[in-house]
Scaffold this active site. Sequence first.
Site, PDB file in Angstrom:
ATOM      1  N   ARG A  11      -3.828   2.531 -66.792  1.00 25.03           N
ATOM      2  CA  ARG A  11      -3.023   1.975 -65.714  1.00 25.03           C
ATOM      3  C   ARG A  11      -2.096   0.918 -66.275  1.00 25.03           C
ATOM      4  O   ARG A  11      -2.542  -0.027 -66.897  1.00 25.03           O
ATOM      5  CB  ARG A  11      -3.929   1.300 -64.672  1.00 25.03           C
ATOM      6  N   ASP A  55     -15.207  -1.965 -69.224  1.00 27.01           N
ATOM      7  CA  ASP A  55     -15.759  -3.126 -69.932  1.00 27.01           C
ATOM      8  C   ASP A  55     -17.278  -3.200 -69.769  1.00 27.01           C
ATOM      9  O   ASP A  55     -17.997  -3.543 -70.710  1.00 27.01           O
ATOM     10  CB  ASP A  55     -15.127  -4.422 -69.403  1.00 27.01           C
ATOM     11  N   THR A  95       2.730  -2.086 -62.991  1.00 24.71           N
ATOM     12  CA  THR A  95       3.062  -1.156 -61.902  1.00 24.71           C
ATOM     13  C   THR A  95       1.830  -0.486 -61.324  1.00 24.71           C
ATOM     14  O   THR A  95       1.885   0.116 -60.255  1.00 24.71           O
ATOM     15  CB  THR A  95       3.976  -0.034 -62.433  1.00 24.71           C
ATOM     16  N   ASP A 153     -14.767  -4.359 -63.921  1.00 27.02           N
ATOM     17  CA  ASP A 153     -14.104  -3.362 -64.769  1.00 27.02           C
ATOM     18  C   ASP A 153     -15.160  -2.433 -65.349  1.00 27.02           C
ATOM     19  O   ASP A 153     -15.963  -2.833 -66.202  1.00 27.02           O
ATOM     20  CB  ASP A 153     -13.325  -4.070 -65.884  1.00 27.02           C
TER      21      ASP A 153
HETATM   22  N1  URA Z   1     -11.030   0.114 -62.470  1.00 25.25           N
HETATM   23  C1  URA Z   1     -12.190  -0.563 -62.642  1.00 25.25           C
HETATM   24  O1  URA Z   1     -12.823  -0.467 -63.678  1.00 25.25           O
HETATM   25  N2  URA Z   1     -12.635  -1.321 -61.633  1.00 25.25           N
HETATM   26  C2  URA Z   1     -11.977  -1.456 -60.472  1.00 25.25           C
HETATM   27  O2  URA Z   1     -12.442  -2.184 -59.591  1.00 25.25           O
HETATM   28  C3  URA Z   1     -10.766  -0.748 -60.321  1.00 25.25           C
HETATM   29  C4  URA Z   1     -10.319   0.039 -61.332  1.00 25.25           C
END
Ligand code: URA
Length: 214
Positions: A109, A208, A113, A205
């Site tokens: 991503r 992560d 944007t 995330d």
């Molecule tokens: N990607 C993620 O890892 N967590 C989110 O909350 C949104 C996108």
Amino acid sequence: MQADVTPEVTVVDHPLVQHKLTIMREKDTALPEFRRLLREISLLLAYEVTRHLELKQIEIETPVAKTAAPLLARPEPCLITILRAGNGLLDGMLDLIPSASVGHVGLYRDPKTLEAVEYYYKVPKDMGQRLTIVVDPMLATGHTAVAALDMLKKDGAADISFVCLVAAPEGIEELRKAHPDVPVFTAAVDEKLNDKGYIVPGLGDAGDRIFGTK
Ligand code: URA
């Protein structure tokens, strides 16, 4: 012929899935436990997404008698992981479908944007004959999922399901608009996205947390 297909979102509300997801959401859940729970939930999600695979009857002979028995009518499903967080769902799914072929779609991503940008693409050639299960733990804006599905359909995938752990209403809406024929399987539909594109309450995330990169 996609128009007459009913869009579907299946929330896998099995108590064990919900229990495991709650522990995964906790910010202090340690890496090994997070991974173990993800593997376990993935297997249960794989069970749900493959529930309606078509069967055919074949003749077999057990040590006791000849009989007719069911076997999958088509080749085993293939799994497509959206890198990198999708890889976290692979092990559990492969526990249940060990002969599944696996494709990788690299999309990230753009942080400004939030649009999907491609950086890797390698998928099985015979997706058209199989149920194609696309996996990504977080369905957030839906941009990445839509871009991946666009690419897979161009390459012949026709019977596709999307599996995630947590979905945002915004992501579901986006996916349904672009690919109404693709059913979504998720363990939870959360409240919303925040201004950084994270799911609230979510689990942070996912990449992560799976790979210990934070
Ligand atoms: N990607 C993620 O890892 N967590 C989110 O909350 C949104 C996108």
